[in-house]
Design a protein around this motif. Structure first.
Motif, short mmCIF file in Angstrom:
data_model
loop_
_atom_site.label_atom_id
_atom_site.label_comp_id
_atom_site.label_asym_id
_atom_site.label_seq_id
_atom_site.Cartn_x
_atom_site.Cartn_y
_atom_site.Cartn_z
N ILE A 73 50.58 59.72 84.00
CA ILE A 73 49.57 58.64 83.98
C ILE A 73 48.58 58.89 82.86
O ILE A 73 48.18 57.97 82.15
CB ILE A 73 48.83 58.55 85.34
CG1 ILE A 73 49.82 58.16 86.43
CG2 ILE A 73 47.64 57.59 85.25
CD1 ILE A 73 49.48 57.00 87.31
N GLY A 74 48.22 60.16 82.66
CA GLY A 74 47.27 60.50 81.59
C GLY A 74 47.80 60.04 80.24
O GLY A 74 47.07 59.41 79.45
N ASN A 75 49.06 60.35 79.97
CA ASN A 75 49.66 59.94 78.69
C ASN A 75 49.77 58.43 78.58
O ASN A 75 49.54 57.86 77.50
CB ASN A 75 51.04 60.57 78.52
CG ASN A 75 50.95 62.00 78.02
OD1 ASN A 75 49.91 62.41 77.50
ND2 ASN A 75 52.02 62.75 78.17
N ILE A 76 50.13 57.78 79.68
CA ILE A 76 50.26 56.32 79.65
C ILE A 76 48.89 55.70 79.31
O ILE A 76 48.78 54.84 78.45
CB ILE A 76 50.80 55.78 80.99
CG1 ILE A 76 52.26 56.25 81.19
CG2 ILE A 76 50.72 54.26 81.05
CD1 ILE A 76 52.82 56.05 82.58
N GLU A 77 47.85 56.21 79.97
CA GLU A 77 46.51 55.65 79.71
C GLU A 77 46.07 55.89 78.28
O GLU A 77 45.51 55.00 77.62
CB GLU A 77 45.50 56.22 80.71
CG GLU A 77 45.68 55.56 82.08
CD GLU A 77 44.85 56.18 83.19
OE1 GLU A 77 44.25 57.27 82.96
OE2 GLU A 77 44.84 55.60 84.30
#
Ligand SMILES: Cc1ncc(COP(=O)(O)O)c(C=O)c1O
Length: 388
Positions: free
Chosen positions: A374-378
């Protein structure tokens, strides 16, 4: 000396996701910070009990060839899995274990494809379908998947394109690259209509069957007895068990085709690596909690990705019901799919894949794989917003 490969070689396409992966890796080596939302593979490790089973098989001396169809306990495990998750009784001797999901589609298409034949395939869809259809000399007939329809096919439209020359119809739900899931009613209508064309074989690519969200049910084409004698079912371990690099898949073939499929295997790869087959048994017969943990993680990422994509000016994205892809419409950016793919990679350091890599009906879309944290997606979405 100028060599002359066969003419058919010029008709073979490719899977652009691998090219994007190579370019993303080259940029990363040059020191760029690249977030990869391009490749379609789980970012999880294969569950440890599966890895241990392969190591044990090697230690126990399983170093030799196996029967071309695959070792009997693995084919029995596949039949057990089909009974459990698809509620269908199948004969393990109709199962051909192959190195990855792709091999079943290659075999099915070259088995039926030749000049004068027509093969129908989803578009936008997994690019290898159209590539191998062209390679075989058959005419590719696209099954158009549209955003308005949640990327499911329109059964009436499909049936209107079936002819006496239709040899094979390829279906894929849940789907790559759209995440679309075909509702049961659409399958019911299509299969009923196909009863008038008993010579058309059907290949159902169900490789994402365990990756469904929002309580959607998996509709397997094994649910339709009227097509059982012409149905080829494709599935494998890559997506469900995070085993893309192991190269393990299976085809369930009708009794009248299994020997020819086996003959293709003998001519091509002989058999799948023995320890990999033991890992496959452990995957199917061992605990399934890792499968559910991964599915829940994908679901969380799906929701985050969808919300973030819909917050980008010029993007709009239908809710994907399965697999791990979102397929936003990007027409509002004023760019075509390939230009946007290149801009996002070169300027934002975010790898995505142009919709046109999945067929002509993919223009105006890009594929975003949310098999990433999720961190990378955000971070990726923030960067996309900045460059746009
Ligand atoms: C729809 C579909 N079918 C088959 C495959 C092939 O899977 P494998 O890596 O096991 O060959 C993929 C992989 O991306 C896919 O998306």
């Amino acid at each position: 000396m100028k060599l002359s490969p066969a003419e058919r070689m010029s008709r073979l396409g490719t899977e652009t996701a691998f090219q994007v992966l190579a370019r993303a890796e080259a940029l990363a080596r040059e020191g760029h910070d690249i977030i990869n939302l391009g490749i379609g593979q789980p970012d999880f490790k294969t569950p440890p009990h599966i890895v241990e089973a392969a190591i044990k098989a090697l230690r126990d001396g399983h170093h030799g060839y196996t029967p071309a169809r695959g070792i009997a306990p693995l084919r029995e495990a596949v039949a057990g899995d089909i009974a459990e998750y698809r509620g269908a009784e199948v004969d393990p001797s109709n199962i051909l274990i192959v190195p990855g999901g792709k091999v079943t589609m290659f075999f099915a298409i070259i088995m039926f494809g030749e000049p004068g034949a027509e093969i129908m395939y989803p578009n936008p869809g997994f690019p290898i379908y159209e590539s191998v259809i062209r390679f075989s000399g058959a005419k590719p007939v696209p099954i158009r998947l549209s955003e308005e329809n949640g990327f499911a096919f329109d059964p009436g439209e499909v049936l209107s394109q079936v002819t006496g020359r239709t040899r094979l119809i390829i279906l894929n739900s849940p789907a790559n690259p759209t995440g679309g899931v075909v509702p049961r009613a659409a399958f019911d209508r299509l299969i009923e209509g196909l009863e008038a064309y008993p010579k058309a074989a059907i290949m159902s690519d169900e490789i994402y069957s365990r990756l469904l969200y929002d309580d959607r049910e998996h509709v397997s084409l094994l649910d339709y007895p009227s097509i059982r004698d012409r149905l080829i079912l494709l599935d494998g371990w890559s997506k469900t068990y995070a085993m893309t690099g192991w190269r393990l898949g299976y085809g369930l073939w009708p009794a009248n085709l299994i020997e020819q499929a086996e003959r293709l295997a003998i001519n091509c790869h002989s058999c799948v690596s023995a320890p990999t087959q033991f890992a496959g048994i452990a995957a199917l017969e061992g605990p399934q909690d890792a499968v559910e943990t991964m599915r829940l993680a994908f679901d969380e990422r799906r929701k985050a990705t969808l919300e973030a994509l819909n917050g980008i000016e010029g993007f709009r994205c239908v809710t994907p019901g399965g697999a791990f892809y979102a397929f936003p419409n990007i027409e509002g950016t004023g760019m075509d799919a390939r230009a946007l793919q290149n801009k996002l990679l070169n300027e934002a350091g975010v790898a995505t894949v142009a919709g046109t890599s999945f067929g002509a009906f993919g223009e105006g879309f890009i594929r975003v794989s949310y098999a990433n944290s999720i961190g990378n997606i955000e971070r990726a979405i923030e960067r996309i917003k900045e460059v746009l």
